[in-house]
Write an enzyme that holds these catalytic residues in place. Structure first.
Site, PDB file in Angstrom:
ATOM      1  N   HIS A 279      24.455 -32.768 -40.704  1.00  0.00           N
ATOM      2  CA  HIS A 279      23.764 -31.652 -41.372  1.00  0.00           C
ATOM      3  C   HIS A 279      24.689 -30.473 -41.677  1.00  0.00           C
ATOM      4  CE1 HIS A 279      19.849 -33.237 -39.263  1.00  0.00           C
ATOM      5  NE2 HIS A 279      20.428 -34.126 -40.056  1.00  0.00           N
ATOM      6  N   GLU A 372      11.980 -33.059 -48.753  1.00  0.00           N
ATOM      7  CA  GLU A 372      11.293 -32.003 -49.492  1.00  0.00           C
ATOM      8  C   GLU A 372      11.996 -31.654 -50.805  1.00  0.00           C
ATOM      9  OE1 GLU A 372       9.682 -29.646 -45.501  1.00  0.00           O
ATOM     10  OE2 GLU A 372      10.966 -28.597 -46.942  1.00  0.00           O
ATOM     11  N   TYR A 382      11.258 -21.509 -44.872  1.00  0.00           N
ATOM     12  CA  TYR A 382      10.838 -22.850 -45.286  1.00  0.00           C
ATOM     13  C   TYR A 382      10.460 -23.759 -44.112  1.00  0.00           C
ATOM     14  CZ  TYR A 382      11.671 -21.258 -49.886  1.00  0.00           C
ATOM     15  OH  TYR A 382      11.557 -20.540 -51.063  1.00  0.00           O
TER      16      TYR A 382
END
Length: 509
Positions: A279, A372, A382
């Site tokens: 990530h 998403e 978010y």
């Protein structure tokens, strides 16, 4: 104001044809220690399905006395909310009992995720086509032919076009390549920064300054080993420790085939470098005022996405030299990272500006499904770390006041990466559509957009391997990065290096 999870903005448009064993991507890998939890969770809800549903609906696509609940057509015709209501209230006229009081609200949501993920795996995928050159695709609104621009790349990640027509491509193993007149130059660009390579880590995106003709700036993002790190001496047969690393953003210039004049745009404090290999983000875009936006993933630290004092799990906005714009949303928030534009992100890997509304759209990897597509707005949260449409141990909420809902989400995962709006003339019936590259989904997907809604979708292809990103050239043609498949039934690790290429989509009348 956050959008209601029951409104049309949250209607699920289900991902189709996910491959068995390939529902994630190396960029979508779980932080250490979570995979067994996720597997246990999946087994739990498989057992709940066996206990409560299988006697009528069966355990496969054949179904039983009642239709199969793994039927993609059935699932695609219903939102998560509609399925939840049916399970909760039952259908007495059809002999289906209500499960309210038998299954909790959260258990029903997890059961729905199990159904969608299992249905995608059962349906399978189209066989991989290693050579897409001259393949014709007759899509709903545009027939096109794939043309290989250049092959011989290794895990291509990002690309950008120079004004003179040369194409810059990054390779995750740490190289910047140049494609000139349809030919991949033999030698990589010399002098680029030293890159940490391993798992997700490597060289990431590349972007050309909007005023490149005047200033010559090119931007790179990559994973860097902690400066000054010294590995401990070997200890018996124990594997060498993974060095701490972090996403870095720089800019520089090309002098022939050499990278020069490196300037740092973003480097995190040393304390944030971590041995997690997942990530990193990281995608670029410029707005019309010349601000640079870039993404940093949560680096495997879920709670950090909600912490404004750290840059991870955020989308950032800076001036082109890395300085902080005075109108950024958290400039005057005590302790907040001032470059933060939005927060609560897991791993955003795509940006695109809507040519009609001017809104910034982004793609983001979910934890286990729940990928998403979002509209990114100033100062918004978010939700990652608190809410998700996917399956993440420890997160059971799907909505929370003050947190944004995705415009669309995907279960099973397609691992969305680069995205692009089309506003040219070469594919007139695609004008103002959004295009999403999928790694696990191995697809290029077209989304029809009206204001803040996605009203229709089409998978253009899903047989040419991992699809990393798509950009539009000055002549109005799409350029797409492809990589041969990994993971799943390939026998390769998900993070394996495999060949890649750049293809161009040529319209066919």
């Amino acid at each position: 104001m956050s959008r209601s999870p029951r409104g049309p903005a949250a209607v699920l448009i289900i991902a189709m044809l996910a491959a068995p064993g390939a529902l994630g991507s190396v960029e979508d890998a779980k932080p250490p220690g979570q995979s067994s939890q996720a597997k246990t969770s999946n087994e739990v809800f498989r057992q709940k399905f066996v206990e409560h549903c299988s006697s009528c609906h069966g355990m496969d696509l054949a179904g039983g006395r009642a239709p199969s609940l793994f039927d993609q057509t059935l699932l695609e015709s219903r939102t998560d909310e509609a399925l939840h209501h049916t399970i909760d209230a039952g259908r007495p006229a059809a002999g289906m009992p209500a499960f309210k009081g038998v299954l909790s609200d959260d258990e029903i949501w997890h059961l729905i995720q199990f159904l969608r993920t299992s249905a995608g795996a059962m349906k399978g995928k189209r066989p991989f086509v290693e050579s897409p050159n001259n393949r014709i695709v007759d899509s709903a609104k545009q027939k096109f032919r794939l043309e290989v621009v250049a092959a011989g790349l290794e895990v291509p990640w990002g690309m950008a076009l120079l004004p003179d027509g040369r194409l810059l491509v990054t390779e995750r193993p740490g190289r910047l390549r140049i494609i000139e007149n349809g030919r991949l130059l033999q030698k990589p660009v010399a002098g680029t920064p030293t890159v940490r390579v391993g798992h997700d880590a490597g060289m990431f995106d590349v972007a050309v300054h909007p005023d490149y003709r005047r200033n010559g700036w090119i931007y790179l993002s990559y994973a860097e080993t902690l400066p000054g790190y010294v590995a401990p001496p070997p200890s018996g047969d124990a594997p060498a420790p993974i060095p701490p690393s972090m996403t870095v953003v720089v800019r520089g210039k090309l002098d022939g085939d050499e990278w020069v004049q490196t300037q740092t745009i973003f480097r995190a404090p040393p304390a944030l470098y971590t041995s997690s290999g997942v990530h990193y983000g990281s995608r670029f875009t410029f707005d019309r005022a010349g601000h640079l936006f870039f993404s940093i993933g949560d680096r495997g630290s879920i709670s950090a996405a909600q912490d404004l004092s750290t840059p991870i799990g955020k989308i950032h906005r800076v001036n082109d030299d890395g300085s902080v714009p005075s109108d950024n949303p958290f400039v005057h928030t005590h302790g907040a990272v001032p470059t933060t534009w939005s927060y609560g992100h897991r791993n955003p890997q795509g940006f695109a500006w809507d040519p009609v509304t001017g809104l910034l759209w982004a793609s983001e990897h979910g934890p286990g499904g729940g990928d998403e597509i979002n509209i990114i707005e100033r100062g918004r949260n978010y939700g990652w770390g608190v809410i998700t449409m996917g399956r993440q141990p420890g997160i059971d909420q799907r909505a929370e006041s003050g947190m944004e809902q995705p415009i669309v989400y995907y279960t099973p995962s397609i691992a969305p990466s680069g995205i692009a709006f089309y506003s040219g003339d070469r594919y007139p019936r695609w004008r103002n559509n959004l295009f999403v590259a999928g790694l696990a989904g191995q697809q290029l997907r077209r989304l029809e957009v009206q204001d803040r809604r996605v009203v229709a979708q089409e998978v253009l292809f899903q047989q040419f391997g991992r699809t990393r990103t798509a950009i539009v050239g000055p002549e109005g043609l799409f350029y797409v990065l492809l990589q041969n498949p990994t993971g799943g039934t390939t026998g390769l690790k998900l993070e394996a290096s495999t060949p890649g290429m750049v293809v161009r989509l040529m319209p066919v009348d």
